[in-house]
Design a protein around this motif. Structure first.
Motif, PDB file in Angstrom:
ATOM      1  N   ASP A  25       8.506 -14.735  -3.303  1.00 51.03           N
ATOM      2  CA  ASP A  25       7.148 -15.295  -3.387  1.00 51.03           C
ATOM      3  C   ASP A  25       6.086 -14.343  -2.841  1.00 51.03           C
ATOM      4  N   SER A  26       6.497 -13.405  -1.955  1.00 52.78           N
ATOM      5  CA  SER A  26       5.533 -12.444  -1.388  1.00 52.78           C
ATOM      6  C   SER A  26       5.515 -11.149  -2.169  1.00 52.78           C
ATOM      7  N   ASN A  27       6.464 -11.000  -3.098  1.00 54.74           N
ATOM      8  CA  ASN A  27       6.528  -9.729  -3.820  1.00 54.74           C
ATOM      9  C   ASN A  27       5.319  -9.600  -4.739  1.00 54.74           C
ATOM     10  N   LEU A  28       4.645  -8.454  -4.650  1.00 55.65           N
ATOM     11  CA  LEU A  28       3.422  -8.250  -5.449  1.00 55.65           C
ATOM     12  C   LEU A  28       3.698  -8.303  -6.951  1.00 55.65           C
ATOM     13  N   ILE A  29       4.938  -8.044  -7.344  1.00 57.50           N
ATOM     14  CA  ILE A  29       5.314  -8.138  -8.763  1.00 57.50           C
ATOM     15  C   ILE A  29       5.214  -9.601  -9.216  1.00 57.50           C
ATOM     16  N   VAL A  30       5.797 -10.481  -8.400  1.00 60.50           N
ATOM     17  CA  VAL A  30       5.793 -11.917  -8.727  1.00 60.50           C
ATOM     18  C   VAL A  30       4.369 -12.463  -8.648  1.00 60.50           C
ATOM     19  N   LYS A  71      13.648  -1.004 -10.224  1.00 63.74           N
ATOM     20  CA  LYS A  71      14.407   0.086  -9.604  1.00 63.74           C
ATOM     21  C   LYS A  71      13.491   0.632  -8.514  1.00 63.74           C
ATOM     22  N   LYS A  72      13.802   0.294  -7.235  1.00 67.59           N
ATOM     23  CA  LYS A  72      12.906   0.651  -6.119  1.00 67.59           C
ATOM     24  C   LYS A  72      13.235   2.047  -5.633  1.00 67.59           C
ATOM     25  N   ILE A  73      12.330   2.961  -5.833  1.00 67.12           N
ATOM     26  CA  ILE A  73      12.511   4.352  -5.416  1.00 67.12           C
ATOM     27  C   ILE A  73      11.582   4.665  -4.241  1.00 67.12           C
ATOM     28  N   LEU A  74      10.376   4.098  -4.282  1.00 69.56           N
ATOM     29  CA  LEU A  74       9.338   4.479  -3.311  1.00 69.56           C
ATOM     30  C   LEU A  74       9.566   3.800  -1.962  1.00 69.56           C
ATOM     31  N   PRO A  75       9.394   4.560  -0.865  1.00 66.37           N
ATOM     32  CA  PRO A  75       9.529   3.944   0.469  1.00 66.37           C
ATOM     33  C   PRO A  75       8.427   2.913   0.676  1.00 66.37           C
ATOM     34  N   MET A  76       8.760   1.846   1.401  1.00 70.90           N
ATOM     35  CA  MET A  76       7.771   0.784   1.638  1.00 70.90           C
ATOM     36  C   MET A  76       7.014   1.064   2.928  1.00 70.90           C
ATOM     37  N   GLY A  77       5.712   0.789   2.900  1.00 67.16           N
ATOM     38  CA  GLY A  77       4.888   1.088   4.081  1.00 67.16           C
ATOM     39  C   GLY A  77       4.732   2.576   4.287  1.00 67.16           C
ATOM     40  N   GLY A  78       4.753   3.317   3.180  1.00 67.93           N
ATOM     41  CA  GLY A  78       4.665   4.776   3.254  1.00 67.93           C
ATOM     42  C   GLY A  78       3.281   5.310   2.930  1.00 67.93           C
ATOM     43  N   GLY A  79       2.352   4.434   2.536  1.00 71.67           N
ATOM     44  CA  GLY A  79       1.013   4.912   2.160  1.00 71.67           C
ATOM     45  C   GLY A  79       0.988   5.557   0.786  1.00 71.67           C
ATOM     46  N   ILE A  80       2.074   5.386   0.028  1.00 69.31           N
ATOM     47  CA  ILE A  80       2.067   5.959  -1.320  1.00 69.31           C
ATOM     48  C   ILE A  80       1.977   4.854  -2.388  1.00 69.31           C
ATOM     49  N   GLY A  81       1.679   3.642  -1.926  1.00 77.29           N
ATOM     50  CA  GLY A  81       1.206   2.592  -2.838  1.00 77.29           C
ATOM     51  C   GLY A  81       2.242   1.924  -3.717  1.00 77.29           C
ATOM     52  N   GLY A  82       3.505   1.920  -3.285  1.00 78.06           N
ATOM     53  CA  GLY A  82       4.559   1.363  -4.138  1.00 78.06           C
ATOM     54  C   GLY A  82       4.318  -0.081  -4.561  1.00 78.06           C
ATOM     55  N   GLY A  83       3.976  -0.929  -3.610  1.00 73.12           N
ATOM     56  CA  GLY A  83       3.770  -2.342  -3.932  1.00 73.12           C
ATOM     57  C   GLY A  83       2.592  -2.527  -4.872  1.00 73.12           C
ATOM     58  N   SER A  84       1.507  -1.812  -4.608  1.00 68.74           N
ATOM     59  CA  SER A  84       0.312  -1.908  -5.454  1.00 68.74           C
ATOM     60  C   SER A  84       0.605  -1.388  -6.860  1.00 68.74           C
ATOM     61  N   SER A  85       1.367  -0.313  -6.920  1.00 66.68           N
ATOM     62  CA  SER A  85       1.689   0.272  -8.224  1.00 66.68           C
ATOM     63  C   SER A  85       2.612  -0.657  -9.014  1.00 66.68           C
ATOM     64  N   ASP A  86       3.564  -1.276  -8.329  1.00 66.09           N
ATOM     65  CA  ASP A  86       4.438  -2.258  -8.993  1.00 66.09           C
ATOM     66  C   ASP A  86       3.593  -3.396  -9.573  1.00 66.09           C
ATOM     67  N   ALA A  87       2.583  -3.835  -8.794  1.00 64.93           N
ATOM     68  CA  ALA A  87       1.715  -4.922  -9.265  1.00 64.93           C
ATOM     69  C   ALA A  87       0.942  -4.496 -10.510  1.00 64.93           C
ATOM     70  N   ASN A 107      13.803  -7.359   2.691  1.00 66.94           N
ATOM     71  CA  ASN A 107      12.710  -7.823   3.571  1.00 66.94           C
ATOM     72  C   ASN A 107      11.458  -8.287   2.845  1.00 66.94           C
ATOM     73  N   VAL A 108      11.517  -8.452   1.537  1.00 63.31           N
ATOM     74  CA  VAL A 108      10.351  -8.968   0.797  1.00 63.31           C
ATOM     75  C   VAL A 108      10.792 -10.204   0.006  1.00 63.31           C
ATOM     76  N   PRO A 109      10.471 -11.409   0.531  1.00 61.51           N
ATOM     77  CA  PRO A 109      10.835 -12.619  -0.226  1.00 61.51           C
ATOM     78  C   PRO A 109      10.142 -12.604  -1.590  1.00 61.51           C
TER      79      PRO A 109
HETATM   80  N1  LIG Z   1       6.976  -4.750  -4.999  1.00 56.86           N
HETATM   81  C1  LIG Z   1       6.793  -4.382  -3.732  1.00 56.86           C
HETATM   82  N2  LIG Z   1       7.164  -3.167  -3.323  1.00 56.86           N
HETATM   83  C2  LIG Z   1       6.949  -2.775  -2.049  1.00 56.86           C
HETATM   84  N3  LIG Z   1       6.384  -3.520  -1.098  1.00 56.86           N
HETATM   85  C3  LIG Z   1       5.980  -4.755  -1.449  1.00 56.86           C
HETATM   86  C4  LIG Z   1       6.161  -5.225  -2.767  1.00 56.86           C
HETATM   87  N4  LIG Z   1       5.657  -6.437  -2.809  1.00 56.86           N
HETATM   88  C5  LIG Z   1       5.203  -6.724  -1.580  1.00 56.86           C
HETATM   89  N5  LIG Z   1       5.392  -5.716  -0.737  1.00 56.86           N
HETATM   90  C6  LIG Z   1       4.968  -5.677   0.702  1.00 56.86           C
HETATM   91  O1  LIG Z   1       3.896  -4.734   0.840  1.00 56.86           O
HETATM   92  C7  LIG Z   1       4.101  -3.894   1.978  1.00 56.86           C
HETATM   93  C8  LIG Z   1       3.441  -2.535   1.742  1.00 56.86           C
HETATM   94  O2  LIG Z   1       4.114  -1.920   0.721  1.00 56.86           O
HETATM   95  P1  LIG Z   1       3.785  -0.542   0.016  1.00 56.86           P
HETATM   96  O3  LIG Z   1       2.826  -0.741  -1.092  1.00 56.86           O
HETATM   97  O4  LIG Z   1       5.085   0.056  -0.361  1.00 56.86           O
HETATM   98  O5  LIG Z   1       3.167   0.345   1.161  1.00 56.86           O
HETATM   99  P2  LIG Z   1       1.785   1.088   1.327  1.00 56.86           P
HETATM  100  O6  LIG Z   1       0.674   0.053   1.141  1.00 56.86           O
HETATM  101  O7  LIG Z   1       1.843   1.635   2.721  1.00 56.86           O
HETATM  102  O8  LIG Z   1       1.736   2.173   0.322  1.00 56.86           O
HETATM  103  C9  LIG Z   1       5.627  -3.842   2.131  1.00 56.86           C
HETATM  104  O9  LIG Z   1       6.023  -3.590   3.455  1.00 56.86           O
HETATM  105  C10 LIG Z   1       6.075  -5.225   1.657  1.00 56.86           C
HETATM  106  O10 LIG Z   1       6.094  -6.138   2.712  1.00 56.86           O
END
Ligand SMILES: Nc1ncnc2c1ncn2[C@@H]1O[C@H](COP(=O)(O)OP(=O)(O)O)[C@@H](O)[C@H]1O
Ligand SMILES: C[C@@](CO)(OP(=O)(O)O)[C@H](O)COP(=O)(O)OP(=O)(O)OC[C@H]1O[C@@H](n2ccc(N)nc2=O)[C@H](O)[C@@H]1O
Length: 283
Positions: free
Chosen positions: A66-71, A92-108, A62-64
């Motif tokens: 171009d929208s992935n924070l890593i890219v 290696k995606k371990i952290l739940p997305m939209g969990g408030g534990i910052g997975g996307g931000s941390s990946d970035a 569910n994350v294209p």
């Molecule tokens: N590398 C990534 N990992 C997870 N989510 C990402 C990533 N890149 C973009 N996203 C988008 O960011 C949203 C919020 O992700 P995440 O950081 O996991 O949650 P939260 O901000 O609640 O901690 C996701 O639902 C997804 O659409």
């Protein structure tokens, strides 16, 4: 330049408290929040490419790309540094997305620090954190790598050293959109700012909690169940809830009881992020 693959962690964070003190003209909310890392997270691997291409080699549901924070992080760093190199990235995606534990931000943040190392850019932390902030309000704390009291929209960071207990984190099976919670008319936005430093104990409330539990009953349910054993709190805008324990054994015991019906994990709180501990070993 080393051509070896560089593998780095992207740890989770918890918000140990979160007060919303106002709203800026651009719609972003002013916060006071306490960030601490967990020794638990995603893992990213990087290998340089001579052709300048940036390729994320792992699909994220569910994350294209171009929208992935890593890219986005890799492209922004390449554009602003003028680096001619590219990179292959595996996640290696371990952290739940939209969990408030910052997975996307941390990946970035791990991408920014990893590529700064791999591409030998020599950017300092201030510059990387400023670039990180353009990707998300939570990115700078992961770039800095030290537990922090945060103000502004989360970018004004004062390092702190709270206790480092073991946490049981419960993961309700719902993904909470941060933007949705921040746009709810019922959200409390006028908590008086805490002016005393260090922040006095007892300020552990999360102002997002009433709105999140109203919209997501599963989150309220997880809070009630964990609350039978310890103070149960919401991190960020949820969905994850957490409680602190003095030892791994005690966290594991409660985990065994609750994870029969709920998903969750046990992890240690860390004031220095495991990303920074790993990077130290490379210097
Ligand atoms: N590398 C990534 N990992 C997870 N989510 C990402 C990533 N890149 C973009 N996203 C988008 O960011 C949203 C919020 O992700 P995440 O950081 O996991 O949650 P939260 O901000 O609640 O901690 C996701 O639902 C997804 O659409
Ligand atoms: C609330 C917090 C607390 O740590 O965490 P999460 O629950 O998302 O992890 C963060 O401040 C979230 O940071 P982050 O997830 O990086 O948010 P961003 O991508 O910058 O913003 C997503 C959306 O949330 C709203 N937003 C975010 C941060 C903020 N201080 N005020 C806001 O109003 C904006 O509508 C924005 O468009």
């Amino acid at each position: 330049m080393s051509q070896a693959r560089l593998t780095l962690p992207a740890p989770a964070k918890l918000n140990l408290m979160l007060h919303i003190t106002g709203r800026r003209a651009d719609g972003y909310h002013e916060l006071q929040t306490l960030f601490q890392f967990l020794d638990y997270g995603d893992e990213l691997s990087f290998a340089p490419r001579e052709d300048g291409e940036i390729r994320l080699q792992t699909e994220v549901a569910n994350v294209p790309h171009d929208s992935n924070l890593i890219v986005k992080a890799a492209r922004a760093l390449k554009a602003q540094s003028g680096c001619p190199l590219g990179v292959d990235i595996w996640l290696k995606k371990i952290l739940p997305m939209g969990g408030g534990i910052g997975g996307g931000s941390s990946d970035a943040a791990t991408t920014l620090l990893g590529l700064n190392h791999l591409w030998e850019l020599g950017w300092d932390e201030d510059r990387l954190a400023a670039l990180g902030l353009t990707l998300g309000a939570d990115v700078p704390v992961f770039v800095r790598g030290h537990a922090a009291f945060a103000e502004g929209i989360g970018e004004l960071l004062t390092p702190v050293d709270p206790e480092e207990p073991w946490y049981l984190v419960l993961v309700p099976q719902v993904s909470v959109s941060t933007a949705e919670i921040f746009s709810d008319p019922l959200l409390t936005r006028d908590t008086p700012p805490i002016k005393v430093r260090p922040v006095p104990k007892g300020n552990s409330r999360n102002d997002c909690l009433p709105v999140v539990t109203r919209r997501y009953p599963d989150v309220g349910n997880a809070l009630n169940l964990l609350g039978k054993f310890t103070e149960a709190k919401l991190t960020g805008t949820g969905s994850c809830v957490f409680g602190a324990f003095p030892s791994k054994a005690e966290a594991d015991k409660v985990s065994a009881l609750l994870t029969e019906t709920l998903t969750g994990f046990v992890a240690k709180g860390a004031n220095i992020s495991m990303l920074h501990r790993k990077l130290q070993t490379l210097l």
